[in-house]
Design an enzyme around this catalytic site. Structure first.
Site, short mmCIF file in Angstrom:
data_model
loop_
_atom_site.label_atom_id
_atom_site.label_comp_id
_atom_site.label_asym_id
_atom_site.label_seq_id
_atom_site.Cartn_x
_atom_site.Cartn_y
_atom_site.Cartn_z
N GLU A 123 4.18 -8.66 -6.37
CA GLU A 123 3.15 -9.61 -6.63
C GLU A 123 3.63 -10.44 -7.94
O GLU A 123 4.13 -9.73 -8.95
CB GLU A 123 1.82 -9.03 -6.76
CG GLU A 123 1.41 -8.38 -5.40
CD GLU A 123 -0.11 -8.03 -5.15
OE1 GLU A 123 -0.79 -8.12 -4.44
OE2 GLU A 123 -0.49 -7.44 -6.44
N CYS A 172 2.55 -14.51 -14.78
CA CYS A 172 3.00 -13.38 -15.06
C CYS A 172 3.93 -12.68 -13.94
O CYS A 172 3.49 -12.66 -12.83
CB CYS A 172 1.47 -12.31 -14.98
SG CYS A 172 1.60 -10.76 -15.16
N CYS A 183 6.60 1.26 -10.16
CA CYS A 183 6.79 1.61 -11.53
C CYS A 183 7.06 2.98 -11.54
O CYS A 183 6.42 3.93 -10.94
CB CYS A 183 5.81 1.05 -12.46
SG CYS A 183 6.25 1.32 -14.31
N CYS A 238 1.50 5.54 -15.35
CA CYS A 238 0.70 5.42 -16.53
C CYS A 238 -0.82 5.57 -15.36
O CYS A 238 -0.85 4.89 -14.57
CB CYS A 238 0.44 4.20 -17.13
SG CYS A 238 1.97 3.87 -18.15
N CYS A 260 -3.01 2.54 -14.21
CA CYS A 260 -2.35 1.48 -13.75
C CYS A 260 -2.16 1.36 -12.32
O CYS A 260 -1.79 2.33 -11.58
CB CYS A 260 -1.11 1.33 -14.40
SG CYS A 260 0.15 -0.18 -13.82
N HIS A 281 -2.54 2.00 -26.55
CA HIS A 281 -3.82 2.38 -25.85
C HIS A 281 -4.30 3.96 -26.09
O HIS A 281 -5.34 4.32 -25.85
CB HIS A 281 -3.53 2.80 -24.27
CG HIS A 281 -2.86 1.61 -23.45
ND1 HIS A 281 -3.32 0.37 -23.52
CD2 HIS A 281 -1.62 1.45 -22.70
CE1 HIS A 281 -2.76 -0.57 -22.73
NE2 HIS A 281 -1.79 0.21 -22.15
N CYS A 329 -4.72 -7.45 -15.56
CA CYS A 329 -3.60 -6.44 -15.88
C CYS A 329 -3.81 -5.01 -15.37
O CYS A 329 -5.06 -4.67 -15.15
CB CYS A 329 -3.73 -6.24 -17.38
SG CYS A 329 -3.62 -7.57 -18.55
N1 SAH Z 1 5.17 -2.01 -17.81
C1 SAH Z 1 4.70 -3.00 -18.80
C2 SAH Z 1 4.04 -4.20 -18.68
C3 SAH Z 1 3.29 -4.45 -17.27
S1 SAH Z 1 1.52 -3.74 -17.64
C4 SAH Z 1 3.76 -2.13 -19.63
O1 SAH Z 1 3.26 -1.23 -19.62
O2 SAH Z 1 3.53 -2.60 -20.98
C5 SAH Z 1 0.72 -4.91 -18.69
C6 SAH Z 1 -0.51 -4.44 -19.52
O3 SAH Z 1 -1.44 -4.01 -18.70
C7 SAH Z 1 0.12 -3.13 -20.30
O4 SAH Z 1 -0.41 -3.15 -21.50
C8 SAH Z 1 -0.56 -1.80 -19.42
O5 SAH Z 1 -0.65 -0.81 -20.00
C9 SAH Z 1 -1.93 -2.95 -18.98
N2 SAH Z 1 -2.80 -2.13 -17.96
C10 SAH Z 1 -2.22 -1.47 -17.17
N3 SAH Z 1 -3.35 -0.89 -16.00
C11 SAH Z 1 -4.41 -1.57 -16.61
C12 SAH Z 1 -5.91 -1.55 -16.41
N4 SAH Z 1 -6.31 -1.09 -15.44
N5 SAH Z 1 -6.59 -2.47 -17.07
C13 SAH Z 1 -6.22 -2.85 -18.14
N6 SAH Z 1 -4.98 -3.01 -18.54
C14 SAH Z 1 -4.09 -2.25 -17.93
FE1 SF4 Z 2 4.43 0.76 -15.29
FE2 SF4 Z 2 1.87 0.09 -15.16
FE3 SF4 Z 2 2.67 2.03 -16.99
FE4 SF4 Z 2 3.33 -0.70 -17.23
S1 SF4 Z 2 1.15 0.26 -17.32
S2 SF4 Z 2 4.69 1.10 -17.31
S3 SF4 Z 2 3.64 -1.11 -15.03
S4 SF4 Z 2 2.81 2.32 -14.88
#
Ligand code: SAH
Ligand code: SF4
Length: 355
Positions: A91, A105, A112, A116, A119, A217, A334
């Site tokens: 996406e 974006c 991934c 996390c 996410c 975080h 995000c």
């Molecule tokens: N993989 C990279 C970039 C993609 S995520 C990273 O993790 O930095 C972009 C941002 O969105 C990151 O800071 C991630 O931690 C945050 N993110 C992930 N899941 C989220 C959620 N459910 N709500 C808000 N931010 C989130």
């Molecule tokens: Fe991967 Fe989501 Fe963690 Fe970014 S926030 S590293 S996209 S699992």
């Protein structure tokens, strides 16, 4: 074999057309149709001869992304689902802002490997890295459509699906070509990483003026490991040392991302710990009220709590702002991007085996 024109640099295009007996200026014209005045078909490349257009049609392709769905939010955010040529789905999102900015974006991986917990992409697992061409094409597709509406893609963030520094070479190649081919200014490009320490150090040496964002975080190892498993591999002391080195070497400010999760990382005590961690560093904290994802039960912090959190950071001389939520009604915010990636046995890596 069909050549994807978006896999070639400007020099690569010149070499290809030269091998076909075409003069150098033809390559410049073709390049312009790909990036400056992007079009969706060879027929639209009106200053190229008919035989050249036919050869291009037969032997090359204008990208590989097949759009399979598109959703628009009431706030103007647009999300697209693309199928890649091996069936993987990714996406990407474009967000219009009042000041004429148009920010894409884009994704760097299908899925991934970092896992996390909050996410949606992390909850899916890892399928594969995207090529530089697949990364760039996502931005090109938005640039092309905006161009058709008399608008211009001004900013790109590598914050879609995937961890850009896990796919380092393709992501850095894509960044360079977003600048040289698509004409996006370095300061209008942001790359966000979960905190892969060796790659942060390497990135400091690239001499790029793009913005670097780090997903922080949490401000203690125990709390961060519970949210971001990769913290076990690269704990806070290593991460912060690499960040300090980056700031020193590049002279550039780092953005720390903080998903504000109610009852998890939004206590006033945690704000003090974060303030202490970042005090004196050239940085900014970007607070993202947690966006909902299916696999995680907690919700975003209250606005009032975020204000208190910011005030405490301010008392340490650490600046912080809240990132405006976009596209939440269409799951384009995000951490909300997901697509049913095809996991192939052992390629569904855990963080440890992936690095
Ligand atoms: N993989 C990279 C970039 C993609 S995520 C990273 O993790 O930095 C972009 C941002 O969105 C990151 O800071 C991630 O931690 C945050 N993110 C992930 N899941 C989220 C959620 N459910 N709500 C808000 N931010 C989130
Ligand atoms: Fe991967 Fe989501 Fe963690 Fe970014 S926030 S590293 S996209 S699992």
């Amino acid at each position: 074999m069909t050549i994807n024109l978006y896999s070639l640099s400007q020099d690569g295009l010149t070499d290809l057309l030269k091998s076909w007996g075409e003069p150098a200026f033809r390559a410049k014209q073709l390049w312009s149709w790909l990036y400056e005045n992007p079009v969706a078909s060879f027929d639209a490349m009106t200053n190229l001869s008919k035989p050249l257009r036919t050869r291009l049609q037969n032997e090359t392709t204008l990208g590989v992304l097949e759009m399979v769905a598109e959703q628009s939010s009431h706030d103007g955010t647009l999300k697209r689902l693309y199928r890649l040529d091996d069936g993987q789905l990714i996406e990407s999102v474009v967000m219009p802002y009042d000041d004429d900015r148009r920010t894409a974006c884009i994704s760097t991986q299908a899925g991934c490997a970092m896992g996390c917990v909050f996410c949606a992409t992390g909850q899916m697992g890892f399928a594969r890295h995207l090529t530089a061409a697949e990364i760039i094409e996502q931005a090109v597709r938005f640039a092309r459509d905006l161009h058709g509406q008399g608008e211009r893609l001004s900013n790109v963030v590598l914050m879609g699906m995937g961890e850009p520094f896990h796919n380092y070479d393709a992501s850095v190649t894509a960044i360079r070509r977003l600048m040289s081919d698509l004409g996006i200014g370095a300061r209008h490009i942001t790359v966000s990483t979960v905190g892969l320490v060796p790659q942060i150090r390497r990135f400091a040496g690239e001499g790029l003026q793009v913005k670097l964002a780090i997903s922080l975080h949490a401000a203690t190892d125990a709390e961060r490991t519970a949210l971001l498993p990769i913290n076990k591999r690269w704990p806070l002391a290593d991460l912060m040392a690499a960040c300090r080195e980056y700031v020193e070497k590049s002279g550039r400010r780092i953005t720390f991302e903080w998903a504000a999760i109610q009852g998890k990382n939004d206590s006033l005590e945690q704000a003090h710990t974060l303030g202490g961690l970042l005090k004196g560093m050239l940085c900014h904290v970007n607070i993202i009220p947690l966006n909902p994802t299916g696999g995680y039960g907690l919700g975003p912090s209250a606005a009032e709590r975020i204000e208190q959190f910011i005030a405490i950071l301010d008392s340490y001389g650490v600046s912080a702002t809240v990132r405006v939520r976009r596209g939440i009604d269409i799951d384009a915010g995000c951490g909300q991007l997901k697509a049913n990636v095809i996991l192939r046995g052992s390629s569904a890596n855990t963080p440890d085996s992936a690095l």
